[in-house]
Write a protein that holds these residues in place. Structure first.
Motif, short mmCIF file in Angstrom:
data_model
loop_
_atom_site.label_atom_id
_atom_site.label_comp_id
_atom_site.label_asym_id
_atom_site.label_seq_id
_atom_site.Cartn_x
_atom_site.Cartn_y
_atom_site.Cartn_z
N LEU A 35 -1.93 8.78 10.76
CA LEU A 35 -2.92 7.71 10.73
C LEU A 35 -3.67 7.72 9.40
O LEU A 35 -3.84 6.67 8.75
CB LEU A 35 -3.91 7.86 11.89
CG LEU A 35 -4.84 6.66 12.05
CD1 LEU A 35 -4.08 5.46 12.56
CD2 LEU A 35 -5.98 6.97 13.01
N VAL A 36 -4.11 8.90 9.00
CA VAL A 36 -4.87 9.00 7.74
C VAL A 36 -4.00 8.56 6.57
O VAL A 36 -4.43 7.78 5.72
CB VAL A 36 -5.38 10.44 7.54
CG1 VAL A 36 -5.93 10.63 6.13
CG2 VAL A 36 -6.46 10.75 8.58
N LEU A 37 -2.75 9.03 6.55
CA LEU A 37 -1.85 8.68 5.45
C LEU A 37 -1.62 7.17 5.40
O LEU A 37 -1.72 6.55 4.33
CB LEU A 37 -0.51 9.40 5.61
CG LEU A 37 -0.45 10.84 5.11
CD1 LEU A 37 0.91 11.44 5.39
CD2 LEU A 37 -0.76 10.91 3.62
N SER A 38 -1.30 6.57 6.57
CA SER A 38 -0.95 5.15 6.56
C SER A 38 -2.16 4.28 6.23
O SER A 38 -2.07 3.40 5.37
CB SER A 38 -0.32 4.74 7.88
OG SER A 38 -1.14 5.16 8.95
N THR A 39 -3.30 4.54 6.89
CA THR A 39 -4.47 3.70 6.59
C THR A 39 -4.93 3.94 5.16
O THR A 39 -5.32 3.01 4.46
CB THR A 39 -5.64 4.00 7.55
OG1 THR A 39 -5.71 5.40 7.76
CG2 THR A 39 -5.49 3.28 8.85
N GLY A 40 -4.84 5.20 4.73
CA GLY A 40 -5.25 5.52 3.36
C GLY A 40 -4.41 4.78 2.34
O GLY A 40 -4.95 4.17 1.42
N LEU A 45 -3.82 0.52 -1.58
CA LEU A 45 -3.07 -0.61 -2.14
C LEU A 45 -3.93 -1.85 -2.23
O LEU A 45 -3.94 -2.56 -3.23
CB LEU A 45 -1.84 -0.90 -1.26
CG LEU A 45 -0.70 0.11 -1.30
CD1 LEU A 45 0.38 -0.28 -0.31
CD2 LEU A 45 -0.12 0.22 -2.70
N VAL A 46 -4.70 -2.11 -1.15
CA VAL A 46 -5.44 -3.36 -1.10
C VAL A 46 -6.65 -3.31 -2.02
O VAL A 46 -6.95 -4.29 -2.72
CB VAL A 46 -5.87 -3.67 0.35
CG1 VAL A 46 -6.81 -4.85 0.39
CG2 VAL A 46 -4.64 -3.94 1.19
N PHE A 47 -7.36 -2.17 -2.04
CA PHE A 47 -8.61 -2.16 -2.78
C PHE A 47 -8.49 -1.64 -4.21
O PHE A 47 -9.33 -1.92 -5.04
CB PHE A 47 -9.66 -1.34 -2.02
CG PHE A 47 -10.01 -1.97 -0.70
CD1 PHE A 47 -10.61 -3.23 -0.67
CD2 PHE A 47 -9.72 -1.34 0.50
CE1 PHE A 47 -10.90 -3.84 0.54
CE2 PHE A 47 -10.01 -1.95 1.72
CZ PHE A 47 -10.60 -3.20 1.74
N ALA A 52 -1.37 -8.59 -5.69
CA ALA A 52 -0.47 -9.11 -4.67
C ALA A 52 -0.86 -8.59 -3.28
O ALA A 52 -0.79 -9.32 -2.30
CB ALA A 52 0.96 -8.69 -4.98
N TYR A 53 -1.30 -7.32 -3.22
CA TYR A 53 -1.63 -6.73 -1.93
C TYR A 53 -2.80 -7.46 -1.29
O TYR A 53 -2.86 -7.66 -0.08
CB TYR A 53 -1.92 -5.24 -2.08
CG TYR A 53 -0.73 -4.45 -2.55
CD1 TYR A 53 0.32 -4.19 -1.68
CD2 TYR A 53 -0.64 -3.98 -3.85
CE1 TYR A 53 1.43 -3.48 -2.09
CE2 TYR A 53 0.47 -3.27 -4.27
CZ TYR A 53 1.50 -3.02 -3.39
OH TYR A 53 2.59 -2.33 -3.80
N MET A 54 -3.75 -7.85 -2.12
CA MET A 54 -4.92 -8.58 -1.61
C MET A 54 -4.47 -9.91 -1.00
O MET A 54 -4.88 -10.27 0.09
CB MET A 54 -5.88 -8.82 -2.79
CG MET A 54 -7.29 -9.03 -2.37
SD MET A 54 -8.00 -7.47 -1.81
CE MET A 54 -9.50 -8.08 -1.07
N ARG A 55 -3.60 -10.61 -1.74
CA ARG A 55 -3.11 -11.91 -1.25
C ARG A 55 -2.33 -11.72 0.05
O ARG A 55 -2.44 -12.51 0.98
CB ARG A 55 -2.20 -12.55 -2.29
CG ARG A 55 -2.97 -13.40 -3.30
CD ARG A 55 -2.02 -14.12 -4.22
NE ARG A 55 -1.21 -13.17 -4.97
CZ ARG A 55 0.04 -13.42 -5.38
NH1 ARG A 55 0.61 -14.55 -5.11
NH2 ARG A 55 0.71 -12.51 -6.05
N ALA A 237 5.42 -2.64 6.83
CA ALA A 237 5.75 -1.37 7.50
C ALA A 237 4.49 -0.59 7.84
O ALA A 237 4.35 -0.06 8.95
CB ALA A 237 6.67 -0.55 6.61
N LEU A 238 3.55 -0.53 6.90
CA LEU A 238 2.31 0.21 7.14
C LEU A 238 1.52 -0.40 8.29
O LEU A 238 0.99 0.32 9.14
CB LEU A 238 1.45 0.23 5.87
CG LEU A 238 1.90 1.20 4.78
CD1 LEU A 238 1.10 0.97 3.50
CD2 LEU A 238 1.72 2.64 5.24
#
Lengths: 264, 245
Positions: A35-40, A45-47, A52-55, A237-238
């Motif tokens: 969980l930590v790895l995936s949410t992290g 990526l987003v922040f 592109a990740y934000m979009r 996937a995440l």
């Protein structure tokens, strides 16, 4: 009441993230680490990477919602079908038994993807249901058969003495089933049923084939337009992983709630 | 001894192919009649297929076709899984950024297909309705741009048409030769569907062969072939054969 099968070793296999249990010793469980790895990773990526990740993150939420809706409705319907099938499979009435068994045989022999196409396109000639409804029905019909088998196994696992005791106390067959057998069976079958839920959630990605705008379809739309295949499928996937991890945690909480009268 | 002979023959065969004619592998999503589709004999056929074969004859290359799903067809080109895409790819500014295009070989417009009893005359009449299109085609972009219309993307245009026929959506937007094929010529849909409107996007849309960015060699060959097909009047014959008017 002694709970049955307490010391029988059970082979557990998971088709999704393993359901976290109290007995998992150690400071860090695999579940937490995942969980930590995936949410992290997703947050990073987003922040941090943004762009592109934000979009992407702005593009897919409605897809996540659709995936969720299909999952929830399918689970409810599949549970009903599964219970009916399970009861049918242990029924002493020859015909009910035959119908339930035949349903299980037929459904288990056809790949889910083919079933989806069949219910959506082949039966579309006679029944014109919206795509979401077709998706939910197909998922429920498929998983109802699998759940039915689990229900049957759970019911048969309850010691015969339980039925005998209930019957000699004057319970009718239906009452025995409802008040004595099923409540005990519930606890036994919860882990495999939870497992099926997680599988069902992952299999909802197949409904994107029916042009249902789920998470995967939204991702594909984004990817084929922006050509950002790596970024898109990484995020998709995440997101799937995070959802299944949360779902497996919910199942384990439910397990704990239901096991309140097992001696700890 | 026999093995050696067979081997020698095989080697000769393969080397002969590479010496006499260069092979260009085209990816095609053969679900777009009459441009490219799988015929009754399970062979990929259609206007664009004949066109490229003719172009190959003129320019001296062998056109080899590989069936690839539309969703991901551009990713495969970038990854070098094939040399070019011959799959009714409309030349757009966005696409030019990631790939090179040959000379245009066909002019298209976007058509709106609706049930035969529909009153719709323009795209604007479809407000609040759901329109289907194949994922990431120019038709899909047009639907997304339209005000107040819900879009629904399909893997193949045929599935969108089938859904329209079954009444699950209110219209389909796709290239006009394809729309004509389904609405006017297809035995199953003829009389049940019609073309309501040609969507004016303000600029002409052309099909081109997509190549990997910077692939000058194949681009020159393909362009040479296309120009020869146009100059020799083969194009006219093909249009007559596949499209009619």
């Amino acid at each position: 009441m002694q709970s049955p099968q307490q010391n029988v070793p059970v082979i557990e296999q998971h088709d999704g993230p393993a359901i976290p249990r109290k007995s998992d010793k150690g400071l860090v469980s695999a579940w937490w680490l995942s969980l930590v790895l995936s949410t992290g990773t997703l947050a990073w990526l987003v922040f941090v990477e943004k762009g592109a990740y934000m979009r992407l993150i702005k593009f897919i939420p409605d897809g996540v919602l659709v995936t969720f809706q299909v999952t929830v409705f399918s689970i409810v319907l599949a549970l009903l079908l599964g219970l009916l099938t399970g009861l049918g499979r242990v029924s002493r009435n020859k015909w009910i038994n035959l119908v339930a068994s035949t349903y299980v045989e037929i459904v288990r022999g056809i790949p889910l993807l083919v079933q989806l196409f069949y219910i959506y396109y082949a039966l579309g000639r006679f029944v014109r249901v919206p795509d979401m409804v077709a998706a939910v029905i197909a998922m429920a019909v498929c998983y109802g058969a699998y759940l039915g088998e689990i229900f049957r196994a759970g019911i048969l696992a309850i010691d015969k003495g339980q039925t005998e005791a209930a019957r000699s106390l004057g319970f009718s067959r239906a009452q025995t089933m409802r008040y004595v057998i099923l409540p005990q069976a519930m606890r036994i079958i919860l882990p495999p049923v939870g497992n099926e839920f997680i599988m069902l959630l992952k299999d909802t990605s197949l409904v994107s084939i029916l042009a249902v705008a789920d998470l995967l379809r939204r991702g594909r739309e984004f990817a084929s337009e922006s050509f950002l295949y790596f970024e898109t499928y990484t995020v998709v996937a995440l997101v799937y992983l995070i959802i299944t991890l949360i779902l497996s945690k919910m199942v384990s909480m439910l397990e704990e709630r239901l096991s309140f009268y097992v001696k700890r | 001894m026999r093995k050696i002979v067979v081997l020698a023959a095989l080697i000769a065969l393969f080397s002969a192919q590479s010496v006499w004619a260069k092979t260009i592998v085209f990816a095609t999503d053969a679900t777009w009649p009459p441009m490219e589709f799988v015929g009754p004999d399970k062979q990929i056929t259609g206007f664009a297929i004949d066109y490229m074969k003719a172009a190959g004859k003129e320019a001296g290359f062998t056109a080899d076709f590989k069936a690839v799903a539309w969703d991901g067809i551009f990713a495969g080109l970038a990854a070098g899984k094939y040399d070019a895409i011959c799959s009714s790819v409309s030349i757009t500014e966005e696409r030019k950024g990631t790939m090179d295009f040959s000379t245009p070989y066909f002019k298209v417009r976007q058509a709106l297909v609706v049930p035969a009893d529909s009153k719709a005359k323009t795209l604007a009449d479809m407000k609040g309705k759901t329109l289907g299109a194949q994922i990431s085609t120019t038709g899909h972009f047009a639907v997304k741009k339209a005000e107040g219309v819900k879009d629904k993307s399909y893997d193949e245009v045929g599935l969108a048409i089938e859904d329209l026929f079954n009444g699950r959506i209110d219209g389909v937007v796709c290239d006009d030769p394809v729309a004509a094929q389904y609405a006017l010529q297809n035995d199953k849909y003829k009389g049940k569907l019609k073309i309501a409107a040609i969507i004016e996007s303000g600029e002409d849309e052309f099909y081109g062969i997509a190549l990997k960015k910077g692939d000058k060699e194949n681009l020159a060959l393909i362009n040479k072939g296309i120009e020869a097909v146009k100059a020799k009047g083969i194009e006219k014959e093909l249009i007559k054969k596949w499209i009619g008017q």
